[in-house]
Design an enzyme around this catalytic site. Structure first.
Site, PDB file in Angstrom:
ATOM      1  N   LYS A  44       1.013  -1.330  -0.037  1.00 47.45           N
ATOM      2  CA  LYS A  44      -0.125  -0.091   0.048  1.00 47.45           C
ATOM      3  C   LYS A  44       0.881   1.265   0.221  1.00 47.45           C
ATOM      4  O   LYS A  44       2.184   1.249  -0.030  1.00 47.45           O
ATOM      5  CB  LYS A  44      -0.692  -0.094   1.225  1.00 47.45           C
ATOM      6  CG  LYS A  44      -0.281  -0.106   2.392  1.00 47.45           C
ATOM      7  CD  LYS A  44      -0.963  -0.206   3.610  1.00 47.45           C
ATOM      8  CE  LYS A  44      -0.345  -0.426   5.020  1.00 47.45           C
ATOM      9  NZ  LYS A  44      -1.215  -0.447   6.386  1.00 47.45           N
ATOM     10  N   TYR A 270      15.042  30.931   4.466  1.00 49.96           N
ATOM     11  CA  TYR A 270      14.013  31.695   5.119  1.00 49.96           C
ATOM     12  C   TYR A 270      14.030  31.796   6.469  1.00 49.96           C
ATOM     13  O   TYR A 270      14.618  30.826   7.106  1.00 49.96           O
ATOM     14  CB  TYR A 270      12.573  30.706   4.620  1.00 49.96           C
ATOM     15  CG  TYR A 270      12.322  30.737   3.487  1.00 49.96           C
ATOM     16  CD1 TYR A 270      11.913  31.900   2.521  1.00 49.96           C
ATOM     17  CD2 TYR A 270      12.348  29.683   2.472  1.00 49.96           C
ATOM     18  CE1 TYR A 270      11.219  32.159   1.366  1.00 49.96           C
ATOM     19  CE2 TYR A 270      11.976  29.613   1.299  1.00 49.96           C
ATOM     20  CZ  TYR A 270      11.512  30.795   0.510  1.00 49.96           C
ATOM     21  OH  TYR A 270      10.970  30.942  -0.627  1.00 49.96           O
TER      22      TYR A 270
END
Length: 398
Positions: A44, A270
């Protein structure tokens, strides 16, 4: 023509190398551990980020018994890709996906009576039968029939002439951390199966063991096991190593795209969360949180360059990150940087990044995004590749 050339000559700005030979090595270790028990490979979430179709093809070639996925869409992808083995959808599906389940020969899980009733209605309409697995909750409190209500519910499901109960399963919430609770779960599940057998409900498959169950609780093997994270050479918890022979299947790499020298006190990225403490060589690497590398690792993790650790400095950006290579004078623009994996004698494991991110290895690998090219290798030979450009070309009909 430009797109065609790029697709066939470049692996892109960031890539994950998926070693299929290591995957098979891990599968064989699991097979040896469980003996004659059947194996359902959990693939999955794109095989935990490793590439579901390619992983499934490799395992199918080596005799895996069946696959476990989480959604109808995942199952359809495998069928359209040529996977012939049984595919069990381990999570609940929506009522409007029942027809697709029938069309693509997918085995759904029944975990509540309302879904059984809707499924039965559709089967009566089509006059078709289907195999199912039934989930019973023995302590996860997520999905599955409540333990005390499970026998009556399962008997009701068995009464349908269109539904064959192929499997019954449960799930561990604490297999890697709480042995006492896990053993109690196993005993509860054993009692349930015994009571069902007495009631003439005898499913072909009984399963409970995930990776931790396989290696920590032999009593949980029953006749089918569901390895997931161990297939990919990883462990569920820090400090837990299932087997010394396991090999990590994924590496993650990128390249330096900018290199500069800056004076002491230079702010980086940043928020200016980092300032250089000396004259420094700062390299910009073409990977970021938009590719699935956790932003929380800003100023808190290393990468590998020329076999040496280099610290991430400043805030990780969506597409880029900066590293300090002052102590690596040979570093040049275009050089490969390893974010997960080995470089000479050094190694950065997924477990290391997960621990520093205060998360689990599952989230790290399954979070590696689609713009990171998957390069599939067998003993270092490239045998396949999956990239955004490949998907673009398919959409355009190329």
């Amino acid at each position: 023509m430009y797109i065609f050339i790029l697709m066939n000559t470049s692996i892109g700005r960031a890539w994950a190398e998926i070693y299929l030979d290591r995957l098979i090595n891990n599968y064989k270790i699991i097979k040896e551990e469980v003996g004659d028990k059947k194996i359902m490979a959990a693939i999955k979430a794109d095989a935990y980020g490793h590439g579901a179709l390619e992983v499934a093809k490799a395992l199918q070639k080596h005799g895996v018994d069946m696959f476990g996925v989480a959604s109808v869409e995942e199952g359809i992808e495998l069928r359209k890709g040529g996977i012939k083995k049984k595919i069990i959808i381990l999570s609940p599906i929506l009522n409007d996906q029942i027809d697709a389940c029938i069309e693509f020969d997918l085995i759904p899980t029944i975990s509540e009576l309302s879904f059984f009733e809707k499924l039965n209605e559709r089967l009566i309409k089509y006059k078709k039968g289907i195999s199912v697995h039934i989930e019973v909750d023995t302590g996860m409190t997520r999905t599955g029939f409540p333990y005390d209500e499970s026998i009556s519910a399962i008997k009701k499901i068995q009464s349908s002439p269109f539904i064959k109960i192929e499997g019954i399963f449960s799930h561990f919430p604490l297999a890697d951390t709480d042995g006492a609770f896990s053993k109690e779960q196993i005993e509860r599940f054993k009692r349930l199966i015994s009571n069902l057998n007495n009631a003439k409900v005898k499913p072909k498959f009984v399963h409970m063991a995930n990776s931790s169950g396989i290696f920590r609780y032999p009593d949980s093997h029953f006749n089918l096991v569901r390895p997931g994270i161990s297939l990919y050479g990883l462990s569920a918890s820090p400090g837990l190593r299932y087997h010394p022979g396991f090999k990590p299947v994924m590496t993650l790499k990128s390249r330096i795209v900018n290199l500069r020298e800056v004076p002491p006190g230079t702010p980086i990225s940043y928020g200016h969360t980092y300032r250089t403490r000396r004259r420094s060589r700062i390299a910009t690497v073409s990977v970021g949180y938009g590719d699935g590398y956790p932003r929380i690792l800003s100023n808190n993790a290393d990468v590998l360059c020329h076999g040496k650790r280099a610290r991430i400095v400043g805030t990780i950006c969506m597409d880029l990150m900066m590293i300090d290579v002052t102590h690596i004078p040979e570093a040049r623009s275009g050089d490969v940087v390893t974010l997960i994996g080995e470089d000479r004698t050094e190694e950065i494991r997924v477990e290391e990044l997960a621990e520093k991110s205060n998360t689990i290895v599952y989230e790290i690998t399954s979070g590696i995004g689609p713009r990171v090219t998957r390069v599939f290798k067998d003993h270092n030979k490239i045998v396949g590749m999956r990239s955004l450009l490949e998907r673009w070309n398919k959409i355009k009909g190329g």
